[in-house]
Each structure stands twice: as structure tokens, then as C-alpha cells.
Design a protein around this motif. Structure first.
Motif, PDB file in Angstrom:
ATOM      1  N   ASP A   1     -31.373  18.662  32.466  1.00 59.29           N
ATOM      2  CA  ASP A   1     -31.276  18.390  31.032  1.00 59.29           C
ATOM      3  C   ASP A   1     -31.955  19.546  30.295  1.00 59.29           C
ATOM      4  OD1 ASP A   1     -32.597  17.318  28.438  1.00 59.29           O
ATOM      5  OD2 ASP A   1     -31.129  15.770  28.922  1.00 59.29           O
ATOM      6  N   GLU A   2     -31.350  20.014  29.220  1.00 56.11           N
ATOM      7  CA  GLU A   2     -31.857  21.204  28.542  1.00 56.11           C
ATOM      8  C   GLU A   2     -33.301  21.030  28.088  1.00 56.11           C
ATOM      9  OE1 GLU A   2     -30.281  24.483  25.263  1.00 56.11           O
ATOM     10  OE2 GLU A   2     -29.409  22.479  25.304  1.00 56.11           O
ATOM     11  N   ARG A   3     -33.688  19.819  27.657  1.00 54.35           N
ATOM     12  CA  ARG A   3     -35.066  19.577  27.217  1.00 54.35           C
ATOM     13  C   ARG A   3     -36.042  19.724  28.379  1.00 54.35           C
ATOM     14  NH1 ARG A   3     -34.105  13.672  25.335  1.00 54.35           N
ATOM     15  NH2 ARG A   3     -32.796  13.884  27.207  1.00 54.35           N
ATOM     16  N   VAL A   4     -35.620  19.285  29.553  1.00 55.14           N
ATOM     17  CA  VAL A   4     -36.469  19.371  30.742  1.00 55.14           C
ATOM     18  C   VAL A   4     -36.643  20.829  31.168  1.00 55.14           C
ATOM     19  CG1 VAL A   4     -36.615  18.778  33.192  1.00 55.14           C
ATOM     20  CG2 VAL A   4     -35.890  17.052  31.530  1.00 55.14           C
ATOM     21  N   VAL A   5     -35.553  21.563  31.200  1.00 59.80           N
ATOM     22  CA  VAL A   5     -35.611  22.976  31.599  1.00 59.80           C
ATOM     23  C   VAL A   5     -36.454  23.770  30.611  1.00 59.80           C
ATOM     24  CG1 VAL A   5     -34.256  25.050  32.038  1.00 59.80           C
ATOM     25  CG2 VAL A   5     -33.377  22.814  32.753  1.00 59.80           C
ATOM     26  N   GLU A   6     -36.270  23.521  29.324  1.00 58.44           N
ATOM     27  CA  GLU A   6     -37.084  24.209  28.317  1.00 58.44           C
ATOM     28  C   GLU A   6     -38.557  23.871  28.495  1.00 58.44           C
ATOM     29  OE1 GLU A   6     -36.864  24.813  23.544  1.00 58.44           O
ATOM     30  OE2 GLU A   6     -37.283  22.762  24.219  1.00 58.44           O
ATOM     31  N   ALA A   7     -38.863  22.615  28.803  1.00 57.14           N
ATOM     32  CA  ALA A   7     -40.261  22.207  28.983  1.00 57.14           C
ATOM     33  C   ALA A   7     -40.922  23.041  30.065  1.00 57.14           C
ATOM     34  CB  ALA A   7     -40.331  20.723  29.325  1.00 57.14           C
ATOM     35  N   TYR A   8     -40.244  23.222  31.191  1.00 51.25           N
ATOM     36  CA  TYR A   8     -40.856  23.934  32.309  1.00 51.25           C
ATOM     37  C   TYR A   8     -41.038  25.422  32.023  1.00 51.25           C
ATOM     38  CZ  TYR A   8     -41.630  26.132  36.801  1.00 51.25           C
ATOM     39  OH  TYR A   8     -42.145  26.897  37.805  1.00 51.25           O
ATOM     40  N   TRP A   9     -40.018  26.094  31.527  1.00 51.30           N
ATOM     41  CA  TRP A   9     -40.097  27.545  31.364  1.00 51.30           C
ATOM     42  C   TRP A   9     -40.800  27.954  30.074  1.00 51.30           C
ATOM     43  CZ3 TRP A   9     -39.305  30.111  35.589  1.00 51.30           C
ATOM     44  CH2 TRP A   9     -38.309  29.750  36.502  1.00 51.30           C
ATOM     45  N   ILE A  10     -40.587  27.194  29.009  1.00 55.50           N
ATOM     46  CA  ILE A  10     -41.106  27.572  27.691  1.00 55.50           C
ATOM     47  C   ILE A  10     -42.241  26.646  27.272  1.00 55.50           C
ATOM     48  CG2 ILE A  10     -40.541  27.812  25.245  1.00 55.50           C
ATOM     49  CD1 ILE A  10     -37.644  28.462  26.124  1.00 55.50           C
ATOM     50  N   GLY A  11     -41.930  25.348  27.254  1.00 57.90           N
ATOM     51  CA  GLY A  11     -42.877  24.340  26.804  1.00 57.90           C
ATOM     52  C   GLY A  11     -42.303  23.556  25.643  1.00 57.90           C
ATOM     53  N   ASN A  12     -42.495  22.264  25.654  1.00 57.57           N
ATOM     54  CA  ASN A  12     -42.145  21.395  24.531  1.00 57.57           C
ATOM     55  C   ASN A  12     -42.911  20.086  24.706  1.00 57.57           C
ATOM     56  OD1 ASN A  12     -40.632  19.757  26.350  1.00 57.57           O
ATOM     57  ND2 ASN A  12     -38.735  20.862  25.911  1.00 57.57           N
ATOM     58  N   ALA A  13     -42.552  19.066  23.940  1.00 59.16           N
ATOM     59  CA  ALA A  13     -43.323  17.827  23.945  1.00 59.16           C
ATOM     60  C   ALA A  13     -43.323  17.120  25.293  1.00 59.16           C
ATOM     61  CB  ALA A  13     -42.785  16.880  22.870  1.00 59.16           C
ATOM     62  N   LEU A  14     -42.329  17.366  26.140  1.00 57.24           N
ATOM     63  CA  LEU A  14     -42.281  16.698  27.429  1.00 57.24           C
ATOM     64  C   LEU A  14     -43.428  17.115  28.346  1.00 57.24           C
ATOM     65  CD1 LEU A  14     -38.482  16.765  28.420  1.00 57.24           C
ATOM     66  CD2 LEU A  14     -39.765  14.960  27.257  1.00 57.24           C
ATOM     67  N   VAL A  15     -43.936  18.328  28.177  1.00 56.25           N
ATOM     68  CA  VAL A  15     -44.949  18.848  29.094  1.00 56.25           C
ATOM     69  C   VAL A  15     -46.221  18.012  29.053  1.00 56.25           C
ATOM     70  CG1 VAL A  15     -46.373  20.841  29.695  1.00 56.25           C
ATOM     71  CG2 VAL A  15     -44.036  21.187  28.909  1.00 56.25           C
ATOM     72  N   GLY A  16     -46.622  17.603  27.861  1.00 59.48           N
ATOM     73  CA  GLY A  16     -47.893  16.912  27.722  1.00 59.48           C
ATOM     74  C   GLY A  16     -47.872  15.429  28.010  1.00 59.48           C
ATOM     75  N   ARG A  17     -46.711  14.864  28.317  1.00 59.55           N
ATOM     76  CA  ARG A  17     -46.630  13.416  28.515  1.00 59.55           C
ATOM     77  C   ARG A  17     -47.246  12.947  29.829  1.00 59.55           C
ATOM     78  NH1 ARG A  17     -40.603  11.554  26.409  1.00 59.55           N
ATOM     79  NH2 ARG A  17     -40.828  12.245  24.229  1.00 59.55           N
ATOM     80  N   PRO A  18     -46.929  13.565  30.972  1.00 58.29           N
ATOM     81  CA  PRO A  18     -47.459  13.038  32.238  1.00 58.29           C
ATOM     82  C   PRO A  18     -48.968  13.260  32.362  1.00 58.29           C
ATOM     83  CG  PRO A  18     -45.538  14.455  32.600  1.00 58.29           C
ATOM     84  CD  PRO A  18     -45.993  14.680  31.193  1.00 58.29           C
ATOM     85  N   ASP A  19     -49.625  12.377  33.064  1.00 52.95           N
ATOM     86  CA  ASP A  19     -51.030  12.516  33.372  1.00 52.95           C
ATOM     87  C   ASP A  19     -51.211  13.610  34.432  1.00 52.95           C
ATOM     88  OD1 ASP A  19     -53.839  11.266  33.297  1.00 52.95           O
ATOM     89  OD2 ASP A  19     -53.353  11.313  35.433  1.00 52.95           O
ATOM     90  N   PRO A  20     -52.195  14.510  34.277  1.00 54.79           N
ATOM     91  CA  PRO A  20     -52.385  15.571  35.280  1.00 54.79           C
ATOM     92  C   PRO A  20     -52.554  15.038  36.696  1.00 54.79           C
ATOM     93  CG  PRO A  20     -53.668  16.058  33.317  1.00 54.79           C
ATOM     94  CD  PRO A  20     -53.105  14.677  33.124  1.00 54.79           C
ATOM     95  N   ALA A  21     -53.264  13.919  36.841  1.00 59.26           N
ATOM     96  CA  ALA A  21     -53.477  13.370  38.187  1.00 59.26           C
ATOM     97  C   ALA A  21     -52.167  12.888  38.803  1.00 59.26           C
ATOM     98  CB  ALA A  21     -54.486  12.229  38.129  1.00 59.26           C
ATOM     99  N   ASP A  22     -51.269  12.385  37.964  1.00 57.92           N
ATOM    100  CA  ASP A  22     -49.961  11.934  38.442  1.00 57.92           C
ATOM    101  C   ASP A  22     -49.155  13.118  38.967  1.00 57.92           C
ATOM    102  OD1 ASP A  22     -47.672  10.408  38.900  1.00 57.92           O
ATOM    103  OD2 ASP A  22     -47.041  10.451  36.800  1.00 57.92           O
ATOM    104  N   LEU A  23     -49.133  14.199  38.204  1.00 55.38           N
ATOM    105  CA  LEU A  23     -48.440  15.408  38.654  1.00 55.38           C
ATOM    106  C   LEU A  23     -49.093  15.953  39.916  1.00 55.38           C
ATOM    107  CD1 LEU A  23     -46.489  17.796  38.411  1.00 55.38           C
ATOM    108  CD2 LEU A  23     -48.104  18.852  36.803  1.00 55.38           C
ATOM    109  N   HIS A  24     -50.403  15.967  39.948  1.00 57.22           N
ATOM    110  CA  HIS A  24     -51.109  16.513  41.095  1.00 57.22           C
ATOM    111  C   HIS A  24     -50.754  15.758  42.372  1.00 57.22           C
ATOM    112  CE1 HIS A  24     -54.727  17.393  43.636  1.00 57.22           C
ATOM    113  NE2 HIS A  24     -54.432  18.606  43.219  1.00 57.22           N
ATOM    114  N   GLU A  25     -50.691  14.444  42.281  1.00 56.03           N
ATOM    115  CA  GLU A  25     -50.328  13.643  43.452  1.00 56.03           C
ATOM    116  C   GLU A  25     -48.903  13.940  43.893  1.00 56.03           C
ATOM    117  OE1 GLU A  25     -51.052  11.177  46.581  1.00 56.03           O
ATOM    118  OE2 GLU A  25     -52.475  11.910  45.072  1.00 56.03           O
TER     119      GLU A  25
END
Length: 239
Positions: A66-90
């Protein structure tokens, strides 16, 4: 599958894939492939694809491209800050098992689903730089990150771009003084974007101009990088 998201992914993933640094073989074909082939090849990018899957799942989106997801990873947008760091880390502990050398395994409180985190904490180069001061490590970090710049001149399939390369002062990394470098925007008629013009704000990855940016997008890239540099520099100060 989002055609726009697949093509956005290809623009950012093409430069290191062309060099053979990540992704499947035959990197020179990525930008000339149809969207469904890009989607198939994208899953072989062992670094980027897990983040796209993670971002999509946490956002309730079925398509990792999804374009919003791809933009989040390479550039950054509101989706980046939603997940908890510990959740991503696991999540990453399972997906990157065996990936050694970086600082990511101790990053449960600061992990973020953005390319800058992968460059500065999952890859071993920043940790290597702190241990050895090897200038090659600083060069790899500079090229591997997504960096912003402004086009000053275009000549054929290359352009002059003013940007701020990373500088290592022996203790910390930071953007250095502005300098002008030559970057490729097209090769043998294969291009990632329309011909840029002087004054265009662009994103660079390795030796390629991979995107034309808006000012808010450039600010996102720079903010995420600033966050990562602040954190890895702090790690070095405490060791």
C-alpha cells in the motif's frame, strides 16, 4: 496490490539492488518490471519487507505495498509512530534472528519501522564506526541512508545535487556542511522519475536520485534521521 505503492518501493529499493547489496538478483530489471513482478521481487528484500509487513498489519492494511505503508518506511508518515517500539522489537527478533553487529537487539525502547532505524541500528556499520573509526563505515552509512538534496544542474541522465553528507568527528555522526555531488536519475533510458529540474527537492539513495519530494516529506526524512543520530550518538557517549 497497489501499483503506485509497488512502483514507489521500486524507486527506493532499486539503487542498492542494482549494486547487489540487497534484494534478489537481476537488480537492473526492477524499475522496468510490471507492478506485479515488483511485488513478487519485493518480498525477497530481507531488510525492507518485514517492516512493510509489520506496518501494514498494525495499520489494519491488507497490502504491505500500500502506498501509505511504503512511504512510511522509506520517507515517514503518521503510520510510523503508531506501533509500540517493544512490539516492533519483538517482531524483528523473530525476523532478524542471527543478524549480529548492530545495536537493534538492545533497542526495545526505541525501535521504529523506518529505514533510518535499519541503517543505523540493524546494520553493523554505526557500531563498527564507533569501535574503529573506520571512515569506510561512515561512507557506507552516508550512502545507505535516504538523504535529501536540492538539484542545482541537470546534464543528460545525471544531475548535480547539493546535500549534507554525514561527518564523523571521532565521537559522533552529524550532517556536515553542504556539498555538491553528482547523482544519476536515469541510465540508458531507464529512469525512476521524470527529469528533475534545478531547484527540485529530491531523495537520494546510494548514487541515485530516487524521488522528488515535497517539503513536508523532506522534513520527515530529516526528522527520522536526526532521531536516529541523536540516539546512536548517545549510545556511544555512554560506553
Amino acid at each position: 496490490m497497489s501499483d503506485a505503492g509497488a512502483r514507489l518501493f521500486a524507486r527506493y529499493a532499486y539503487p542498492p539492488n542494482l549494486l547487489g547489496y540487497c534484494g534478489p538478483p537481476s537488480g537492473d530489471t526492477l524499475i522496468s518490471s510490471p507492478a506485479d513482478e515488483i511485488a513478487r521481487r519485493a518480498q525477497a528484500f530481507e531488510g525492507a519487507w518485514p517492516y512493510l509487513e509489520f506496518l501494514a498489519s498494525r495499520a489494519g492494511v491488507d497490502d504491505p505495498l500500500d502506498e501509505r505503508v511504503v512511504e512510511a518506511y522509506w520517507i515517514g508518515n503518521a503510520l510510523v509512530g503508531r506501533p509500540d517500539p517493544a512490539d516492533l522489537h519483538e517482531f524483528l527478533r523473530a525476523r532478524f534472528a542471527g543478524q549480529a553487529g548492530g545495536t537493534w537487539q538492545q533497542a526495545a525502547d526505541r525501535a521504529v519501522a523506518h529505514h533510518s532505524f535499519h541503517v543505523f541500528e540493524v546494520y553493523p556499520w554505526a557500531a563498527l564506526l564507533r569501535r574503529t573509526g573506520n571512515p569506510s563505515a561512515a561512507s557506507v552509512l552516508d550512502r545507505c541512508r535516504i538523504r535529501t538534496g536540492t538539484v542545482t544542474e541537470v546534464s543528460g541522465e545525471s544531475a548535480q545535487v547539493t546535500c549534507h553528507p554525514l561527518r564523523w568527528d571521532g565521537a559522533s555522526l552529524s550532517p556536515g556542511p553542504a556539498t555538491t555531488e553528482q547523482a544519476t536519475w536515469s541510465a540508458n533510458g531507464q529512469s525512476l522519475l521524470p527529469s528533475p529540474t534545478p531547484g527540485t527537492l529530491v531523495a537520494l539513495h546510494w548514487h541515485w536520485i530516487c524521488d522528488i519530494l515535497t517539503e513536508p516529506q523532506a522534513a520527515e526524512i530529516e526528522a527520522h534521521e536526526h532521531r536516529q543520530l541523536t540516539r546512536i550518538n548517545a549510545l556511544g557517549a555512554t560506553r
